[in-house]
Every structure is written in structure tokens, then in C-alpha cells.
Design a protein around this motif. Structure first.
Motif, PDB file in Angstrom:
ATOM      1  N   VAL A 225       0.836  -1.201   0.000  1.00 26.84           N
ATOM      2  CA  VAL A 225       0.000   0.000   0.000  1.00 26.84           C
ATOM      3  C   VAL A 225       0.871   1.251   0.000  1.00 26.84           C
ATOM      4  CG1 VAL A 225      -0.237   0.044   2.526  1.00 26.84           C
ATOM      5  CG2 VAL A 225      -1.991   1.109   1.090  1.00 26.84           C
ATOM      6  N   TYR A 226       2.047   1.179   0.635  1.00 20.00           N
ATOM      7  CA  TYR A 226       2.953   2.319   0.634  1.00 20.00           C
ATOM      8  C   TYR A 226       3.435   2.620  -0.787  1.00 20.00           C
ATOM      9  CZ  TYR A 226       7.104   5.165   1.444  1.00 20.00           C
ATOM     10  OH  TYR A 226       8.036   6.166   1.392  1.00 20.00           O
ATOM     11  N   ALA A 227       3.825   1.571  -1.528  1.00 24.57           N
ATOM     12  CA  ALA A 227       4.288   1.768  -2.904  1.00 24.57           C
ATOM     13  C   ALA A 227       3.168   2.318  -3.782  1.00 24.57           C
ATOM     14  CB  ALA A 227       4.814   0.457  -3.470  1.00 24.57           C
ATOM     15  N   TYR A 228       1.948   1.856  -3.547  1.00 26.60           N
ATOM     16  CA  TYR A 228       0.798   2.339  -4.315  1.00 26.60           C
ATOM     17  C   TYR A 228       0.567   3.833  -4.067  1.00 26.60           C
ATOM     18  CZ  TYR A 228      -4.161   3.297  -5.160  1.00 26.60           C
ATOM     19  OH  TYR A 228      -5.350   3.869  -5.545  1.00 26.60           O
ATOM     20  N   VAL A 229       0.571   4.239  -2.791  1.00 27.35           N
ATOM     21  CA  VAL A 229       0.360   5.648  -2.462  1.00 27.35           C
ATOM     22  C   VAL A 229       1.470   6.509  -3.051  1.00 27.35           C
ATOM     23  CG1 VAL A 229       0.291   7.320  -0.563  1.00 27.35           C
ATOM     24  CG2 VAL A 229      -0.994   5.177  -0.385  1.00 27.35           C
ATOM     25  N   GLU A 230       2.707   6.048  -2.958  1.00 29.39           N
ATOM     26  CA  GLU A 230       3.828   6.808  -3.500  1.00 29.39           C
ATOM     27  C   GLU A 230       3.718   6.947  -5.017  1.00 29.39           C
ATOM     28  OE1 GLU A 230       6.515   8.436  -1.593  1.00 29.39           O
ATOM     29  OE2 GLU A 230       4.632   8.178  -0.490  1.00 29.39           O
ATOM     30  N   GLN A 231       3.269   5.894  -5.697  1.00 26.67           N
ATOM     31  CA  GLN A 231       3.116   5.950  -7.151  1.00 26.67           C
ATOM     32  C   GLN A 231       2.039   6.968  -7.543  1.00 26.67           C
ATOM     33  OE1 GLN A 231       4.930   4.403  -9.577  1.00 26.67           O
ATOM     34  NE2 GLN A 231       3.731   5.570 -11.072  1.00 26.67           N
ATOM     35  N   VAL A 232       0.924   6.951  -6.819  1.00 21.34           N
ATOM     36  CA  VAL A 232      -0.155   7.901  -7.118  1.00 21.34           C
ATOM     37  C   VAL A 232       0.289   9.333  -6.817  1.00 21.34           C
ATOM     38  CG1 VAL A 232      -2.484   8.631  -6.467  1.00 21.34           C
ATOM     39  CG2 VAL A 232      -1.978   6.202  -6.779  1.00 21.34           C
ATOM     40  N   ARG A 233       0.974   9.528  -5.696  1.00 24.48           N
ATOM     41  CA  ARG A 233       1.463  10.878  -5.384  1.00 24.48           C
ATOM     42  C   ARG A 233       2.458  11.361  -6.430  1.00 24.48           C
ATOM     43  NH1 ARG A 233       2.757  12.219   0.826  1.00 24.48           N
ATOM     44  NH2 ARG A 233       4.297  10.538   0.672  1.00 24.48           N
ATOM     45  N   PHE A 234       3.285  10.445  -6.923  1.00 21.15           N
ATOM     46  CA  PHE A 234       4.239  10.796  -7.973  1.00 21.15           C
ATOM     47  C   PHE A 234       3.502  11.261  -9.230  1.00 21.15           C
ATOM     48  CE2 PHE A 234       6.375   8.995 -11.795  1.00 21.15           C
ATOM     49  CZ  PHE A 234       7.409   9.913 -11.880  1.00 21.15           C
ATOM     50  N   GLU A 235       2.457  10.538  -9.615  1.00 20.66           N
ATOM     51  CA  GLU A 235       1.718  10.908 -10.817  1.00 20.66           C
ATOM     52  C   GLU A 235       1.004  12.247 -10.638  1.00 20.66           C
ATOM     53  OE1 GLU A 235      -0.776   7.601 -11.638  1.00 20.66           O
ATOM     54  OE2 GLU A 235       0.870   6.330 -12.340  1.00 20.66           O
ATOM     55  N   LYS A 236       0.461  12.478  -9.440  1.00 21.01           N
ATOM     56  CA  LYS A 236      -0.181  13.766  -9.180  1.00 21.01           C
ATOM     57  C   LYS A 236       0.843  14.903  -9.201  1.00 21.01           C
ATOM     58  CE  LYS A 236      -4.087  12.026  -6.456  1.00 21.01           C
ATOM     59  NZ  LYS A 236      -4.768  12.035  -5.143  1.00 21.01           N
ATOM     60  N   ALA A 237       2.029  14.626  -8.653  1.00 18.14           N
ATOM     61  CA  ALA A 237       3.088  15.644  -8.659  1.00 18.14           C
ATOM     62  C   ALA A 237       3.509  15.963 -10.084  1.00 18.14           C
ATOM     63  CB  ALA A 237       4.290  15.157  -7.848  1.00 18.14           C
ATOM     64  N   ARG A 238       3.642  14.945 -10.921  1.00 15.64           N
ATOM     65  CA  ARG A 238       4.010  15.189 -12.318  1.00 15.64           C
ATOM     66  C   ARG A 238       2.977  16.057 -13.020  1.00 15.64           C
ATOM     67  NH1 ARG A 238       5.529  11.545 -16.472  1.00 15.64           N
ATOM     68  NH2 ARG A 238       3.574  10.450 -16.151  1.00 15.64           N
ATOM     69  N   ALA A 239       1.701  15.768 -12.766  1.00 15.15           N
ATOM     70  CA  ALA A 239       0.646  16.554 -13.409  1.00 15.15           C
ATOM     71  C   ALA A 239       0.666  18.009 -12.933  1.00 15.15           C
ATOM     72  CB  ALA A 239      -0.718  15.924 -13.113  1.00 15.15           C
ATOM     73  N   LEU A 240       0.864  18.223 -11.634  1.00 17.65           N
ATOM     74  CA  LEU A 240       0.897  19.587 -11.099  1.00 17.65           C
ATOM     75  C   LEU A 240       2.122  20.348 -11.586  1.00 17.65           C
ATOM     76  CD1 LEU A 240      -0.318  18.868  -7.458  1.00 17.65           C
ATOM     77  CD2 LEU A 240      -1.568  20.127  -9.221  1.00 17.65           C
ATOM     78  N   LEU A 241       3.237  19.666 -11.704  1.00 16.84           N
ATOM     79  CA  LEU A 241       4.454  20.316 -12.219  1.00 16.84           C
ATOM     80  C   LEU A 241       4.279  20.712 -13.683  1.00 16.84           C
ATOM     81  CD1 LEU A 241       7.091  17.954 -10.590  1.00 16.84           C
ATOM     82  CD2 LEU A 241       6.888  20.403 -10.127  1.00 16.84           C
ATOM     83  N   ALA A 242       3.590  19.858 -14.439  1.00 18.65           N
ATOM     84  CA  ALA A 242       3.428  20.114 -15.871  1.00 18.65           C
ATOM     85  C   ALA A 242       2.312  21.110 -16.168  1.00 18.65           C
ATOM     86  CB  ALA A 242       3.159  18.804 -16.602  1.00 18.65           C
ATOM     87  N   ASP A 243       1.239  21.081 -15.363  1.00 13.09           N
ATOM     88  CA  ASP A 243       0.034  21.833 -15.718  1.00 13.09           C
ATOM     89  C   ASP A 243      -0.168  23.121 -14.930  1.00 13.09           C
ATOM     90  OD1 ASP A 243      -0.489  19.748 -17.423  1.00 13.09           O
ATOM     91  OD2 ASP A 243      -1.888  18.742 -16.080  1.00 13.09           O
ATOM     92  N   THR A 244       0.615  23.336 -13.861  1.00  8.42           N
ATOM     93  CA  THR A 244       0.428  24.525 -13.028  1.00  8.42           C
ATOM     94  C   THR A 244       1.757  25.222 -12.802  1.00  8.42           C
ATOM     95  OG1 THR A 244       0.823  23.546 -10.826  1.00  8.42           O
ATOM     96  CG2 THR A 244      -1.370  23.206 -11.806  1.00  8.42           C
ATOM     97  N   ASP A 245       1.676  26.416 -12.227  1.00  4.78           N
ATOM     98  CA  ASP A 245       2.870  27.172 -11.850  1.00  4.78           C
ATOM     99  C   ASP A 245       3.104  27.135 -10.337  1.00  4.78           C
ATOM    100  OD1 ASP A 245       3.432  27.991 -14.485  1.00  4.78           O
ATOM    101  OD2 ASP A 245       1.930  29.587 -14.340  1.00  4.78           O
ATOM    102  N   LEU A 246       2.470  26.190  -9.661  1.00 10.06           N
ATOM    103  CA  LEU A 246       2.637  26.082  -8.217  1.00 10.06           C
ATOM    104  C   LEU A 246       4.100  25.844  -7.848  1.00 10.06           C
ATOM    105  CD1 LEU A 246      -0.396  23.802  -7.254  1.00 10.06           C
ATOM    106  CD2 LEU A 246      -0.103  26.214  -6.646  1.00 10.06           C
ATOM    107  N   TYR A 278      12.320  18.115 -14.031  1.00  5.89           N
ATOM    108  CA  TYR A 278      11.185  17.588 -14.792  1.00  5.89           C
ATOM    109  C   TYR A 278      10.341  18.731 -15.349  1.00  5.89           C
ATOM    110  CZ  TYR A 278       6.696  15.463 -15.858  1.00  5.89           C
ATOM    111  OH  TYR A 278       5.532  15.071 -16.497  1.00  5.89           O
ATOM    112  N   ARG A 279      10.068  19.733 -14.528  1.00  5.64           N
ATOM    113  CA  ARG A 279       9.262  20.874 -14.994  1.00  5.64           C
ATOM    114  C   ARG A 279       9.947  21.589 -16.145  1.00  5.64           C
ATOM    115  NH1 ARG A 279       6.792  24.742 -10.569  1.00  5.64           N
ATOM    116  NH2 ARG A 279       4.833  23.661 -11.044  1.00  5.64           N
ATOM    117  N   LYS A 280      11.261  21.776 -16.043  1.00  4.41           N
ATOM    118  CA  LYS A 280      11.990  22.434 -17.138  1.00  4.41           C
ATOM    119  C   LYS A 280      11.924  21.604 -18.413  1.00  4.41           C
ATOM    120  CE  LYS A 280      15.350  24.769 -14.122  1.00  4.41           C
ATOM    121  NZ  LYS A 280      16.781  24.789 -13.694  1.00  4.41           N
ATOM    122  N   ARG A 281      12.079  20.280 -18.278  1.00  7.69           N
ATOM    123  CA  ARG A 281      12.064  19.412 -19.460  1.00  7.69           C
ATOM    124  C   ARG A 281      10.703  19.424 -20.134  1.00  7.69           C
ATOM    125  NH1 ARG A 281      10.801  14.125 -20.219  1.00  7.69           N
ATOM    126  NH2 ARG A 281      10.674  13.672 -17.983  1.00  7.69           N
TER     127      ARG A 281
END
Length: 295
Positions: A225-246, A278-281
């Protein structure tokens, strides 16, 4: 052109693949069934703010609804029933025939039960990056645009064929552990909210002990469950880095990390690069797609 509840905004047909930018119609409703004549790999252009669930309507598949991720695969002629009315505002997708998949994918079997069960919430950063590039090119086509679309589409197809070939094969089997109701509670809490709950919060939501949660989740899914949560948080972080200026620290707070450095460590572990890199790339990829329109 209206097809299957979609409006096609841009479509490019090449020798081997079709790339398309679509939007869903405003009168979407629960219980809609989508079916495509070609294998379709689709990416929502922004991280959805809602939880969407669906199921493939084929024999011997689990009948319960599962979470649909930002990246989705809809195999040709496989009905997909969606149980929520919300739809993404814009989707980029790449489509190809079974013959093309067999030509470049060999004996990979997309209709294998285990493979199918992984495709509603498909996770493949490389394919996601390619679809983002395709989306940029469809919005702002430049010199030799059709050749670029064909090249990107073929790269995506081969990456997907490799995934299918390497994925463990076999019948879909529910292996026990947590009940399906408990699994749904956990996945909805983790994937449907901006902030991922802690393991203690998940155990409280599911009404089971933390020990039972950690042991049974792995029995049910094959991952901790820890690996699952980390994977989902990673995907959410990627989306926020790519789609927002936060700021990175604000993203860390939003996703439940204790500080920006904790997010950076976890992100680098899964992506092989820092959130800033990642955001720069991704920003450079977007600018490269937009620059074609100036030539």
C-alpha cells in the motif's frame, strides 16, 4: 464530426497510426458505453479533478468498476462502460489497427486478461510524454507535421507493444486479501482527492487495522500500500508540475509531504530527476511544439 460522444477537434491520419485531439460532448451521462474500431491510447490533457470509474464489458473480467486514470487504453471492439457523468475537457489519443500492433508487437496479446486489467489506469511515463508531444503538434502543426506525427505515433506503438509483451500473462484472478469494497474505498481516497491520505487514515477509512491493511493490500494487488500511495502521489506531482505554476513546496504540501525536500527525494526515486528538472524538461517540450507554428 461527432463519434461515440466525442467531438473531433483535430485529426491526422498517417500510414500506420491516427492521432486525434477530441473533446467530450456536454450531455455526457452515467452508464455510457464507449467502443472504438481501433486500439486507442488516450491521455487527458489535465489531471482530472474528479474520480471516474469504468469497466471493460468482456467475459471473465472483474464485474466491479475500477478507477480510470489520466492515461487509458481502449482496445479495439472492447466495450468500456463509464459509471460517472463527468468527462475530461480535452483528450489526445493515438489509434492503430490490430494488424499494425501484430506487425510491430509480435506475439504480444492485448486481449489477455491480466493485460486488460492493467489498462484502465495505465501507468507509463514514456507513453504519457509522447502523447503530450502529439497534443502539442496537433494544436500547433509545423514543418513536416504529418511525418512527425507518424514518428511519434510509431514510437508510442512500439513502447506499448513492449509493455504488452512483457506484462505477466494469465487469467484475471482475484487473489483475496482485502474485500473489493475495501479496495474501492482505498483507491477512491488515494486517487480521488488532491491530498493522498496517510496509511493510518486509510486504515481508519477502511475500518481495518493498519497491520491487516498492509498485509491484505499486497495479497490483493501484488504491491504494498505504501508503494501504491507513493506511485499515485508521484503521478499527481508530475501533473501539477506540468500543468500549473505552483511552487514545489506548495505541491508538496498539497500532496501530503512534510516538506519540499521530501517530495524531491520521492520524485527523484521514481523519475530519476528532480521536480525542478522535470518541470523544465516538460516546459521545453511544450515550447518546442509551439515553436513549429512560427515557421
Amino acid at each position: 464530426m461527432l463519434t461515440h460522444g466525442h467531438e473531433s477537434l483535430v485529426r491526422v491520419d498517417t500510414a500506420h497510426v491516427v492521432a486525434e485531439l477530441i473533446t467530450h460532448l456536454p450531455d455526457s451521462r452515467e452508464g455510457e458505453v464507449f467502443e472504438e474500431p481501433l486500439h486507442t491510447i488516450a491521455l487527458q490533457q489535465r489531471q482530472p479533478s474528479y474520480s471516474c470509474q469504468g469497466r471493460y464489458r468482456v467475459p471473465n473480467m472483474r464485474p466491479d468498476f475500477q478507477n480510470i486514470g489520466r492515461l487509458l487504453v481502449l482496445p479495439a471492439h472492447v466495450p468500456l462502460e463509464v459509471c460517472t457523468a463527468e468527462r475530461p475537457d480535452e483528450v489526445v489519443r493515438c489509434m492503430f489497427t490490430q494488424e499494425v500492433l501484430e506487425e510491430y508487437g509480435g506475439d504480444g496479446h492485448i486481449f489477455d486478461g491480466n493485460v486488460l486489467s492493467s489498462l484502465l489506469n495505465f501507468r507509463h511515463p514514456g507513453i504519457e510524454d509522447i502523447l503530450n508531444l502529439l497534443g502539442n503538434e496537433l494544436r500547433a502543426p509545423g514543418f513536416a507535421s504529418k511525418a512527425l506525427v507518424e514518428s511519434l505515433g510509431m514510437t508510442l506503438l512500439i513502447q506499448f507493444a513492449r509493455y504488452v509483451r512483457e506484462y505477466p500473462k494469465g487469467d484475471v484472478v482475484y487473489r483475496g486479501g482485502l474485500s473489493r469494497r475495501h479496495l474501492r474505498i482505498i483507491t477512491e481516497a488515494v486517487e480521488g482527492n488532491a491530498r493522498c491520505p496517510s496509511l493510518s487514515e486509510l486504515s481508519e477509512l477502511a475500518g481495518v487495522s493498519l497491520r491487516h491493511l498492509t498485509r491484505s493490500f499486497k495479497e490483493s494487488t501484488g504491491m504494498t500500500v505504501y508503494a501504491y500511495v507513493e506511485q499515485v502521489r508521484f503521478e499527481k506531482a508530475r501533473a501539477l508540475l506540468a500543468d500549473t505554476d505552483l511552487l514545489v513546496k506548495d505541491i508538496a504540501y498539497r500532496l501530503g509531504f512534510s516538506c519540499a525536500s521530501s517530495l524531491s527525494v520521492a520524485f527523484r526515486k521514481l523519475a530519476g530527476e528532480s521536480p525542478q528538472d522535470y518541470r523544465k524538461r516538460v516546459g521545453r517540450l511544450g515550447k518546442a511544439g509551439a515553436s513549429y507554428s512560427s515557421h
